[in-house]
Write a protein that holds these residues in place. Structure first.
Motif, PDB file in Angstrom:
ATOM      1  N   LEU A 137      -3.800  11.440   0.431  1.00  0.00           N
ATOM      2  CA  LEU A 137      -2.927  10.344   0.316  1.00  0.00           C
ATOM      3  C   LEU A 137      -1.801  10.172   1.334  1.00  0.00           C
ATOM      4  O   LEU A 137      -1.690   9.355   2.174  1.00  0.00           O
ATOM      5  CB  LEU A 137      -2.167  10.025  -1.185  1.00  0.00           C
ATOM      6  CG  LEU A 137      -3.332   9.847  -2.175  1.00  0.00           C
ATOM      7  CD1 LEU A 137      -2.651   9.555  -3.519  1.00  0.00           C
ATOM      8  CD2 LEU A 137      -4.378   8.671  -1.785  1.00  0.00           C
ATOM      9  N   ILE A 180      -4.877  -3.111  -1.844  1.00  0.00           N
ATOM     10  CA  ILE A 180      -5.053  -1.971  -1.125  1.00  0.00           C
ATOM     11  C   ILE A 180      -6.246  -2.080  -0.346  1.00  0.00           C
ATOM     12  O   ILE A 180      -7.366  -2.564  -0.853  1.00  0.00           O
ATOM     13  CB  ILE A 180      -5.228  -0.729  -2.052  1.00  0.00           C
ATOM     14  CG1 ILE A 180      -4.078  -0.639  -3.181  1.00  0.00           C
ATOM     15  CG2 ILE A 180      -5.540   0.634  -1.686  1.00  0.00           C
ATOM     16  CD1 ILE A 180      -3.273   0.794  -3.209  1.00  0.00           C
ATOM     17  N   VAL A 194      -8.899   2.785   1.143  1.00  0.00           N
ATOM     18  CA  VAL A 194      -7.842   3.618   0.333  1.00  0.00           C
ATOM     19  C   VAL A 194      -8.158   3.292  -0.966  1.00  0.00           C
ATOM     20  O   VAL A 194      -8.172   4.291  -1.858  1.00  0.00           O
ATOM     21  CB  VAL A 194      -6.464   2.995   0.842  1.00  0.00           C
ATOM     22  CG1 VAL A 194      -5.388   3.517  -0.131  1.00  0.00           C
ATOM     23  CG2 VAL A 194      -6.362   3.331   2.276  1.00  0.00           C
ATOM     24  N   ARG A 195      -8.598   2.195  -1.569  1.00  0.00           N
ATOM     25  CA  ARG A 195      -9.016   1.859  -2.831  1.00  0.00           C
ATOM     26  C   ARG A 195     -10.138   2.888  -3.264  1.00  0.00           C
ATOM     27  O   ARG A 195     -10.324   3.394  -4.396  1.00  0.00           O
ATOM     28  CB  ARG A 195      -9.458   0.509  -3.033  1.00  0.00           C
ATOM     29  CG  ARG A 195      -9.931   0.084  -4.391  1.00  0.00           C
ATOM     30  CD  ARG A 195     -10.112  -1.429  -4.536  1.00  0.00           C
ATOM     31  NE  ARG A 195      -9.010  -2.294  -4.287  1.00  0.00           N
ATOM     32  CZ  ARG A 195      -8.061  -2.371  -5.155  1.00  0.00           C
ATOM     33  NH1 ARG A 195      -8.147  -1.857  -6.161  1.00  0.00           N
ATOM     34  NH2 ARG A 195      -7.121  -3.237  -4.774  1.00  0.00           N
ATOM     35  N   GLU A 222      -1.226   5.233   8.733  1.00  0.00           N
ATOM     36  CA  GLU A 222      -0.915   3.968   8.817  1.00  0.00           C
ATOM     37  C   GLU A 222       0.585   3.880   9.655  1.00  0.00           C
ATOM     38  O   GLU A 222       1.221   2.932   9.508  1.00  0.00           O
ATOM     39  CB  GLU A 222      -0.738   3.153   7.489  1.00  0.00           C
ATOM     40  CG  GLU A 222      -2.127   3.092   6.589  1.00  0.00           C
ATOM     41  CD  GLU A 222      -3.066   2.239   7.885  1.00  0.00           C
ATOM     42  OE1 GLU A 222      -2.513   1.303   8.199  1.00  0.00           O
ATOM     43  OE2 GLU A 222      -4.387   2.704   7.833  1.00  0.00           O
ATOM     44  N   THR A 272       0.734  -1.314   0.043  1.00  0.00           N
ATOM     45  CA  THR A 272       0.041  -0.023   0.310  1.00  0.00           C
ATOM     46  C   THR A 272       0.972   1.282  -0.212  1.00  0.00           C
ATOM     47  O   THR A 272       0.574   2.287  -0.764  1.00  0.00           O
ATOM     48  CB  THR A 272      -1.003  -0.090   1.336  1.00  0.00           C
ATOM     49  OG1 THR A 272      -1.769  -1.232   1.035  1.00  0.00           O
ATOM     50  CG2 THR A 272      -1.855   1.183   0.945  1.00  0.00           C
ATOM     51  N   LEU A 276       0.926   4.058  -2.991  1.00  0.00           N
ATOM     52  CA  LEU A 276       0.547   5.503  -2.569  1.00  0.00           C
ATOM     53  C   LEU A 276       1.785   6.409  -2.912  1.00  0.00           C
ATOM     54  O   LEU A 276       1.357   7.573  -3.337  1.00  0.00           O
ATOM     55  CB  LEU A 276       0.115   5.482  -1.238  1.00  0.00           C
ATOM     56  CG  LEU A 276      -1.243   5.069  -1.141  1.00  0.00           C
ATOM     57  CD1 LEU A 276      -1.840   5.173   0.500  1.00  0.00           C
ATOM     58  CD2 LEU A 276      -2.592   5.333  -1.775  1.00  0.00           C
ATOM     59  N   ILE A 302      -3.179   9.468   4.822  1.00  0.00           N
ATOM     60  CA  ILE A 302      -3.475   8.054   4.757  1.00  0.00           C
ATOM     61  C   ILE A 302      -2.205   7.315   5.392  1.00  0.00           C
ATOM     62  O   ILE A 302      -2.170   6.087   6.010  1.00  0.00           O
ATOM     63  CB  ILE A 302      -3.936   7.344   3.288  1.00  0.00           C
ATOM     64  CG1 ILE A 302      -5.516   8.005   3.252  1.00  0.00           C
ATOM     65  CG2 ILE A 302      -3.809   5.817   3.348  1.00  0.00           C
ATOM     66  CD1 ILE A 302      -5.882   7.604   1.804  1.00  0.00           C
TER      67      ILE A 302
END
Length: 152
Positions: free
Chosen positions: A59, A122, A126-127, A66, A11, A15, A62
């Motif tokens: 992005l 993903i 997020v997708r 994480e 992921t 990204l 995100i």
């Protein structure tokens, strides 16, 4: 200390690739917006530059959520070359048609980057973000292509 899972690494990699292309588009669209003569297109490209910055921010957020804290990207080598070539064409007096051609190439690269990103694992939220952003970029590509074709 646990190591990041394979899914998280995939992921993150996906990204980061998209973020690099967004950096290219953000910078490129800003330059095109500053150089293009058509006022409507000027406004469009400057607004799209801001949209790419917003997409990038989402992005990066995100990734931060994480646990990825070092999100410093600089764009792609191809994007740097494309912007430099656009600068040369502009300095040599290239018109709006040439700038639109450069923008169209950039959008094609962005569409491909989003497609590659969604080919990997993903997480669904997020997708969904990527799918929404990709749909916007596809519409932008169609608009730019139509403007480019009209100028022929």
């Amino acid at each position: 200390m646990s190591s990041p899972s394979k899914d998280l690494k995939e992921t993150e990699s996906a990204l980061r690739s998209v973020i690099e292309v967004l950096i290219d588009a953000q910078d490129g669209f800003k330059k095109i917006g500053e150089q293009i003569k058509n006022e409507t297109l000027k406004e469009y490209f400057l607004a799209e530059s801001l949209t790419r910055a917003q997409f990038r921010g989402v992005l990066e957020s995100i990734l931060h959520q994480e646990g990825v804290h070092d999100v410093k990207e600089s764009g792609t080598a191809a994007g740097t070359v494309r912007r430099a070539w656009g600068d040369v064409k502009s300095a040599l007096g290239a018109g709006d048609h040439s700038l639109l051609s450069t923008a169209e190439e950039s959008e094609n690269e962005a569409v491909e980057a989003y497609a590659r990103a969604t080919e990997t694992y993903i997480p669904l939220p997020v997708r969904q973000v990527l799918t929404t952003q990709a749909a916007h970029i596809e519409k932008s590509r169609e608009f730019i292509k139509a403007a480019h074709d009209t100028g022929k």
